[in-house]
Every structure is written in C-alpha cells, then in structure tokens.
Scaffold this motif. Sequence first.
Motif, short mmCIF file in Angstrom:
data_model
loop_
_atom_site.label_atom_id
_atom_site.label_comp_id
_atom_site.label_asym_id
_atom_site.label_seq_id
_atom_site.Cartn_x
_atom_site.Cartn_y
_atom_site.Cartn_z
N ALA A 110 -4.40 -3.72 -7.69
CA ALA A 110 -4.12 -2.31 -7.43
C ALA A 110 -4.80 -1.49 -8.52
CB ALA A 110 -2.62 -2.05 -7.44
N ALA A 132 -4.77 2.28 -10.45
CA ALA A 132 -4.05 3.53 -10.70
C ALA A 132 -4.89 4.40 -11.63
CB ALA A 132 -2.68 3.26 -11.30
N ASP A 182 -5.91 8.86 -11.99
CA ASP A 182 -5.76 10.19 -11.40
C ASP A 182 -7.09 10.82 -10.99
OD1 ASP A 182 -6.08 10.27 -14.27
OD2 ASP A 182 -5.73 12.43 -14.19
N ARG A 232 -11.61 6.30 -9.32
CA ARG A 232 -10.81 5.31 -8.58
C ARG A 232 -11.60 4.73 -7.40
NH1 ARG A 232 -6.32 8.49 -7.49
NH2 ARG A 232 -6.86 8.73 -5.32
N GLU A 275 -4.46 1.86 -3.91
CA GLU A 275 -4.78 2.75 -5.01
C GLU A 275 -3.62 3.71 -5.21
OE1 GLU A 275 -8.34 4.99 -4.19
OE2 GLU A 275 -9.24 3.27 -3.18
N ALA A 276 -3.48 4.19 -6.45
CA ALA A 276 -2.45 5.18 -6.76
C ALA A 276 -3.05 6.23 -7.68
CB ALA A 276 -1.26 4.50 -7.43
N ASP A 294 3.26 7.27 -8.56
CA ASP A 294 2.69 6.86 -7.27
C ASP A 294 2.55 5.33 -7.22
OD1 ASP A 294 1.43 6.99 -4.75
OD2 ASP A 294 -0.52 7.52 -5.60
N LEU A 295 2.09 4.74 -8.30
CA LEU A 295 1.95 3.28 -8.37
C LEU A 295 3.30 2.60 -8.16
CD1 LEU A 295 0.30 0.68 -9.04
CD2 LEU A 295 0.93 1.09 -11.43
N GLU A 324 5.99 3.74 -6.71
CA GLU A 324 6.45 3.94 -5.34
C GLU A 324 5.72 3.01 -4.37
OE1 GLU A 324 5.94 8.15 -4.68
OE2 GLU A 324 7.59 8.64 -6.06
N ARG A 325 4.43 2.85 -4.57
CA ARG A 325 3.66 1.94 -3.70
C ARG A 325 4.08 0.49 -3.91
NH1 ARG A 325 -0.89 4.37 -1.22
NH2 ARG A 325 -1.10 6.52 -1.87
N THR A 367 4.18 3.83 -17.71
CA THR A 367 4.18 2.98 -16.52
C THR A 367 4.20 1.50 -16.92
OG1 THR A 367 2.95 4.70 -15.36
CG2 THR A 367 3.01 2.53 -14.33
#
Length: 134
Positions: free
Chosen positions: A10, A12, A14, A19, A37-38, A43-44, A46-47, A72
Amino acid sequence: MSAAPRIRLAIADDHILFRKGLRALLTGFEEIEVIFEAGDGQDLLERLDSASTRPDVVLMDLQMPVLDGLQTTRLLRVQYPQVRIIIISMHDEPELVDSLKAEGAFGYLLKNASPEEMRRLIYAAAGRKVAAAV
C-alpha cells in the motif's frame, strides 16, 4: 515449481502525482502488487480497516496532513503489527531515522533513492530474498 506470492503493498502519500508515479514504477516489478493508495494516515487506516486483503508492506510519506507518517506508524504498530512500514521522505537527519525506527518503522527511504534501492528495501521488509533485477 510455483512462484512465490506477490508482495502486497500500500502507498500513503498526500501528493497525488508522486503517489501515482510510485504506483506506476512499482507496477513494473512483477513480484510487487500495489493493492491500494491512501492520501494520508487516516485514509490509510480506514482502508486497512475495510480491506479484504491487507498489505505486507506500507510505503508511507513522513509529512502528510491529518495523520503524518510518525503518528500513523505508532497506530499501525498497535492495530496492524504484522504490516511492515517503510517511511519515505526528503529529510536525511540520522536522529529522525533512528526515532522512526524506534517507533516501529522497518526502514527509511529517501525520495531521491533509486528504484532498485526501493525494491531491495521492500523485499527486505517482506522477508524475501532479492531476486536478480530484470
């Protein structure tokens, strides 16, 4: 003899262009699969909470809005301890790298690193031997 499963990854970050560029680059490595992707740490998370398949490795920017890479990383270590974290950044201070590793990041990659350096670090994070470059 069957091939090893692909490394699920994944991203992450912004910055959308960065990205997407990482994703395009990583897609060129057949042994790596970018699963999502986040845009930031929240967002990461939550995914990850809603993902049917979790990544083996997260490639994450240090500086992001909402939840940055350090915040994070702390949360991932508690909620998803099996996921390996590689922080990517333009900052090159040894104290910063040491503190991120102390918080649970597997590795640290400068944004000016070569694609092969990134590939080797992703392999190491996933516990794989690095195959010969293609």
